[in-house]
Design an enzyme around this catalytic site. Structure first.
Site, PDB file in Angstrom:
ATOM      1  N   TYR A   1       0.820  -1.221   0.000  1.00 25.70           N
ATOM      2  CA  TYR A   1       0.000   0.000   0.000  1.00 25.70           C
ATOM      3  C   TYR A   1       0.853   1.270   0.000  1.00 25.70           C
ATOM      4  O   TYR A   1       0.366   2.338  -0.351  1.00 25.70           O
ATOM      5  CB  TYR A   1      -0.926   0.042   1.223  1.00 25.70           C
ATOM      6  CG  TYR A   1      -1.936  -1.066   1.317  1.00 25.70           C
ATOM      7  CD1 TYR A   1      -2.134  -1.985   0.277  1.00 25.70           C
ATOM      8  CD2 TYR A   1      -2.708  -1.223   2.457  1.00 25.70           C
ATOM      9  CE1 TYR A   1      -3.056  -3.011   0.390  1.00 25.70           C
ATOM     10  CE2 TYR A   1      -3.636  -2.247   2.569  1.00 25.70           C
ATOM     11  CZ  TYR A   1      -3.797  -3.142   1.537  1.00 25.70           C
ATOM     12  OH  TYR A   1      -4.714  -4.153   1.660  1.00 25.70           O
TER      13      TYR A   1
ATOM     14  N   HIS B   1       0.326 -11.657   1.723  1.00 23.19           N
ATOM     15  CA  HIS B   1      -0.700 -10.856   1.039  1.00 23.19           C
ATOM     16  C   HIS B   1      -1.387 -11.631  -0.098  1.00 23.19           C
ATOM     17  O   HIS B   1      -2.609 -11.583  -0.247  1.00 23.19           O
ATOM     18  CB  HIS B   1      -0.050  -9.576   0.499  1.00 23.19           C
ATOM     19  CG  HIS B   1      -1.016  -8.468   0.227  1.00 23.19           C
ATOM     20  ND1 HIS B   1      -0.630  -7.153   0.166  1.00 23.19           N
ATOM     21  CD2 HIS B   1      -2.357  -8.469  -0.007  1.00 23.19           C
ATOM     22  CE1 HIS B   1      -1.688  -6.397  -0.091  1.00 23.19           C
ATOM     23  NE2 HIS B   1      -2.734  -7.171  -0.204  1.00 23.19           N
TER      24      HIS B   1
END
Length: 272
Positions: free
Chosen positions: A47, A105
């Site tokens: 992110y 992830h």
């Protein structure tokens, strides 16, 4: 706030998602959410906002042991040495001594699952993450991690909302007492335009988004991390916890088409 107990941690069922939040706006969103009562912040290496989140956490002044922070290692960094480097960088950016939950992830095609989880377990044993887990893992991958490797995963974080069926994955996770953490719980805003949800919302003096969120949070073993940058949206998501959906509401939601997967990058696994 209701919490889910998993692998020695207490996971608040409603958290703040931060994908695409950046810089000062991200810091303000995190500080504001913590001020409203959120205690679960979700981020990831990918992110690019861990440093901004760390500033927001520090500014909010919440005692560390009252806060849950999740971050994630990117799928290109799943070799043992790369996991360690990525983890060290994430922790430094967040400005924390430890995280509560560290997730893979996305799975990658060439990953060495035993080596990965040996490394993740070492990070846990060192006290640098309190728990480990996965995101975007399919049922076959989950079975390998849980049954073959015996990894003590604390959750599987997947896309889950009123328009996407996750019955198989959720059923398996429940059988192992592992929570499902729902990302994109509002289907990237699509729930707001759904006529069925709007009708249920009107009956309950709520919004369609609140109805969709409460539908998830009413389910055993499910947490949700809607992204919300504005205080009004953050408060509305908290207020969804007060809703009470009845059997007719749930039946109407169950009848919605459930085949809309919104997050499906080229490197995604073959979904079940």
């Amino acid at each position: 706030m209701d919490n889910l107990q998993t692998q020695g941690i207490s996971l608040p069922r409603l958290g703040l998602g931060t994908f695409r939040l950046k810089d000062d706006a991200c810091t303000a969103a995190v500080e504001g959410a913590l001020g409203l009562g959120y205690r679960h912040i979700d981020t990831a290496e990918m992110y690019g906002n861990e440093a901004a989140i760390g500033v927001g956490i520090k500014a909010a002044g919440i005692a560390r042991n009252n806060l849950h922070v999740t971050t994630k290692v990117w799928h290109e960094n799943l070799a043992p040495d790369a996991i360690r480097r990525a983890f060290d960088a994430s922790l430094a950016k967040l400005g924390l001594d430890y995280v509560d939950l560290y997730l893979v992830h996305w799975p990658s095609k060439g990953m060495d699952l035993p080596a990965m989880f040996e490394t993740l377990m070492k990070l846990k044993d060192e006290g640098r993450t309190r728990a480990i887990g996965v995101a975007n893992f399919t049922l076959p991958l989950l079975k390998r991690v849980v049954e073959d490797i015996g990894a003590p995963i604390a959750c599987n974080q997947v896309e889950y909302h009123v328009f996407l069926d996750q019955t198989k994955v959720l059923g398996y996770l429940r059988s192992k007492s592992i929570p499902l953490v729902a990302y994109c719980p509002l289907a990237q805003g699509k729930v707001a335009d759904d006529v069925v949800l709007q009708k249920i919302a009107a009956k309950n003096h709520a919004s369609a988004a609140q109805v969709a969120l409460k539908w998830l949070l009413d389910q055993d073993g499910v947490a949700a991390i809607p992204k919300a940058s504005r205080a009004e949206s953050q408060q509305a998501n908290l207020d969804a916890l007060k809703l009470s959906l009845d059997e007719d509401d749930r039946k109407a939601i169950a009848a919605l088409p459930k085949n809309q997967r919104l997050v499906n990058p080229g490197f995604a696994p073959e979904w079940d």
